[in-house]
Design an enzyme around this catalytic site. Structure first.
Site, PDB file in Angstrom:
ATOM      1  N   GLU A 196     -72.495 -33.507  10.463  1.00 51.95           N
ATOM      2  CA  GLU A 196     -73.518 -32.894   9.617  1.00 51.95           C
ATOM      3  C   GLU A 196     -74.196 -33.946   8.744  1.00 51.95           C
ATOM      4  O   GLU A 196     -73.569 -34.933   8.340  1.00 51.95           O
ATOM      5  CB  GLU A 196     -72.894 -31.791   8.754  1.00 51.95           C
ATOM      6  CG  GLU A 196     -72.417 -30.614   9.585  1.00 51.95           C
ATOM      7  CD  GLU A 196     -71.850 -29.466   8.768  1.00 51.95           C
ATOM      8  OE1 GLU A 196     -71.867 -28.333   9.269  1.00 51.95           O
ATOM      9  OE2 GLU A 196     -71.389 -29.707   7.629  1.00 51.95           O
ATOM     10  N   CYS A 204     -78.307 -37.799   3.127  1.00 52.16           N
ATOM     11  CA  CYS A 204     -76.854 -37.974   3.070  1.00 52.16           C
ATOM     12  C   CYS A 204     -76.354 -37.980   4.514  1.00 52.16           C
ATOM     13  O   CYS A 204     -76.439 -36.963   5.211  1.00 52.16           O
ATOM     14  CB  CYS A 204     -76.215 -36.848   2.268  1.00 52.16           C
ATOM     15  SG  CYS A 204     -74.403 -36.926   2.220  1.00 52.16           S
ATOM     16  N   CYS A 254     -62.739 -37.357   9.508  1.00 51.08           N
ATOM     17  CA  CYS A 254     -62.523 -38.395   8.495  1.00 51.08           C
ATOM     18  C   CYS A 254     -61.158 -39.050   8.691  1.00 51.08           C
ATOM     19  O   CYS A 254     -60.199 -38.408   9.139  1.00 51.08           O
ATOM     20  CB  CYS A 254     -62.609 -37.792   7.092  1.00 51.08           C
ATOM     21  SG  CYS A 254     -62.595 -39.045   5.779  1.00 51.08           S
ATOM     22  N   CYS A 309     -58.361 -36.581   1.533  1.00 48.59           N
ATOM     23  CA  CYS A 309     -58.614 -36.033   0.202  1.00 48.59           C
ATOM     24  C   CYS A 309     -58.412 -34.521   0.223  1.00 48.59           C
ATOM     25  O   CYS A 309     -59.022 -33.815   1.036  1.00 48.59           O
ATOM     26  CB  CYS A 309     -60.036 -36.369  -0.248  1.00 48.59           C
ATOM     27  SG  CYS A 309     -60.369 -38.142  -0.322  1.00 48.59           S
ATOM     28  N   CYS A 315     -61.585 -32.033  -0.203  1.00 49.60           N
ATOM     29  CA  CYS A 315     -62.755 -32.223   0.657  1.00 49.60           C
ATOM     30  C   CYS A 315     -62.593 -31.469   1.968  1.00 49.60           C
ATOM     31  O   CYS A 315     -61.566 -31.602   2.653  1.00 49.60           O
ATOM     32  CB  CYS A 315     -62.965 -33.709   0.932  1.00 49.60           C
ATOM     33  SG  CYS A 315     -64.388 -34.071   1.987  1.00 49.60           S
ATOM     34  N   GLY A 325     -66.773 -38.621   6.828  1.00 54.96           N
ATOM     35  CA  GLY A 325     -66.136 -39.881   7.191  1.00 54.96           C
ATOM     36  C   GLY A 325     -66.068 -40.884   6.050  1.00 54.96           C
ATOM     37  O   GLY A 325     -66.738 -40.756   5.024  1.00 54.96           O
ATOM     38  N   ASN A 383     -67.609 -28.421  -5.759  1.00 56.29           N
ATOM     39  CA  ASN A 383     -68.104 -27.442  -4.801  1.00 56.29           C
ATOM     40  C   ASN A 383     -66.919 -26.842  -4.059  1.00 56.29           C
ATOM     41  O   ASN A 383     -66.190 -27.548  -3.364  1.00 56.29           O
ATOM     42  CB  ASN A 383     -69.070 -28.121  -3.831  1.00 56.29           C
ATOM     43  CG  ASN A 383     -70.184 -28.836  -4.570  1.00 56.29           C
ATOM     44  OD1 ASN A 383     -70.934 -28.229  -5.323  1.00 56.29           O
ATOM     45  ND2 ASN A 383     -70.269 -30.148  -4.389  1.00 56.29           N
ATOM     46  N   CYS A 403     -71.728 -31.757  -1.913  1.00 57.34           N
ATOM     47  CA  CYS A 403     -70.726 -32.806  -1.748  1.00 57.34           C
ATOM     48  C   CYS A 403     -69.330 -32.213  -1.531  1.00 57.34           C
ATOM     49  O   CYS A 403     -68.876 -31.360  -2.268  1.00 57.34           O
ATOM     50  CB  CYS A 403     -70.725 -33.661  -3.026  1.00 57.34           C
ATOM     51  SG  CYS A 403     -69.652 -35.095  -2.940  1.00 57.34           S
TER      52      CYS A 403
END
Length: 362
Positions: free
Chosen positions: A109, A122, A129, A133, A136, A180, A311, A354
């Protein structure tokens, strides 16, 4: 029976395609040499290279100033592994999220973020990834592969076209903050930036590009040695090792002491300040101690801090901190003469903000 025949055709097409070489893996000199070795003029390589990079050709048929015979020859021996925007969603605030289909069927994306004065792309650097985290959404996807330079470059081209179409201005900035960890795909990311900033590519100023890392000390030092002209951001979120490891478990292998050393090395080599990206969560990093440790961390090298709105990814462990906690961070940082910006998220209604990129449509 008909389905069986279709599957056979698809299989044969895939085999034939795999035998062809990805033409964008060749340098301009290699293209020139290829043409001379096959009885053509070297300048033909210049023409094809310009079509591939500066004009963003999707097929050899687009190369109108190249003879039909040459185009047929290229079609026989090469392939352009171009991306395709498979799904585009527009937010109420003008943000656009793209589901980008790669040549092998995988999806990443990318996001167009507009403001009154500029538009920012972005872009993603990996399918999934390499890191873990907890906050995320992308980290929930396993890393399937690194993106090639042309696949990163194509994301920028697509977003530039969308910026011109929907906002009437060319793309002004690029952030490597999509899916990533860019420093885990080091060579391909730097090659993509070379194309984006090169005269035979998009010619964009490197000062308008920011690479964001979660903190890989060895690669941060390598990047400093390579003398980049673009900006560096660190996804920090806590300046206390124990807390950072809880929300970013890889911190156990790359502790803050090593990251500090890498940051000092970066500044000594480049003279460029770093931006720290920092989300404040309720009950996780919203105390005076957290602010105090961040202030100390900010004294390592010249820097600025972006406090980013959280978010949600539907994880009850993480909740946006109170306005009082955000104000505590802002006031304490300013009191210590540290530049701080409080960023509001865009594109939340389409999961484009984000930390939310996770290929939900798949």
């Amino acid at each position: 029976m008909q389905d069986h025949v279709i599957l056979q055709c698809v299989f044969l097409y895939t085999i034939l395609k795999e035998k062809k070489k990805d033409i964008r893996s060749l340098t301009k000199d290699q293209l020139r040499d290829y043409f001379t070795e096959n009885g053509d003029k070297a300048f033909r390589g210049n023409q094809v290279y310009e079509w591939l990079w500066k004009k963003g050709a999707h097929s050899f048929g687009d190369m109108t100033n190249v003879s039909k015979d040459t185009r047929a020859f290229l079609e026989e021996h090469f392939v352009i592994n171009h991306i395709r925007v498979d799904d585009m969603r527009r937010s109420e605030d003008g943000t656009i999220k793209n589901a980008v289909k790669l040549h092998d069927g995988l999806t990443v994306e990318s996001v167009l973020i507009p403001t009154a004065t500029r538009t920012t792309a972005c872009v993603s650097s990996q399918v999934g990834c390499s890191l873990n985290c907890e906050f995320c959404a992308t980290a929930r996807l396993k890393r399937m592969r690194n993106l090639q330079p042309d696949e990163i470059y194509d994301q920028v081209i697509a977003i530039d076209q969308q910026s011109r179409l929907y906002h009437n201005i060319p793309l002004s900035n690029i952030v490597f903050m999509g899916m990533g960890e860019p420093l885990m795909n080091y060579n391909n990311v730097l090659k993509s930036i070379e194309k984006i900033t090169g005269e035979d590519g998009l010619g964009m100023s490197p000062k308008r590009i920011t690479l964001s890392t979660s903190g890989v000390p060895k690669m941060m030092k390598k990047l400093a040695d390579d003398g980049p002209k673009f900006n560096l951001a660190l996804s920090l979120h806590s300046a206390i090792d124990e807390k950072r490891t809880k929300i970013m478990p890889f911190n156990e292998q790359f502790p803050l002491s090593d990251i500090k050393d890498a940051l000092k090395y970066w500044y000594d080599q480049t003279g460029t300040k770093v931006t720290y990206e920092y989300v404040v969560w309720k009950g996780i990093n919203d105390t005076e101690e957290d602010v105090h440790e961040l202030v100390k961390f900010c004294k390592v090298i010249p820097c600025k801090v972006n406090i980013i709105e959280y978010n949600s990814i539907d994880d009850p462990r993480f909740e946006q901190a109170s306005p009082k906690a955000i104000e505590m961070y802002r006031s304490q940082l300013e009191r210590n003469r540290i530049v701080v910006n409080v960023r509001r998220s865009r594109g939340k209604d389409i999961d484009a903000a984000c930390g939310q990129l996770a290929n939900k449509q798949q």
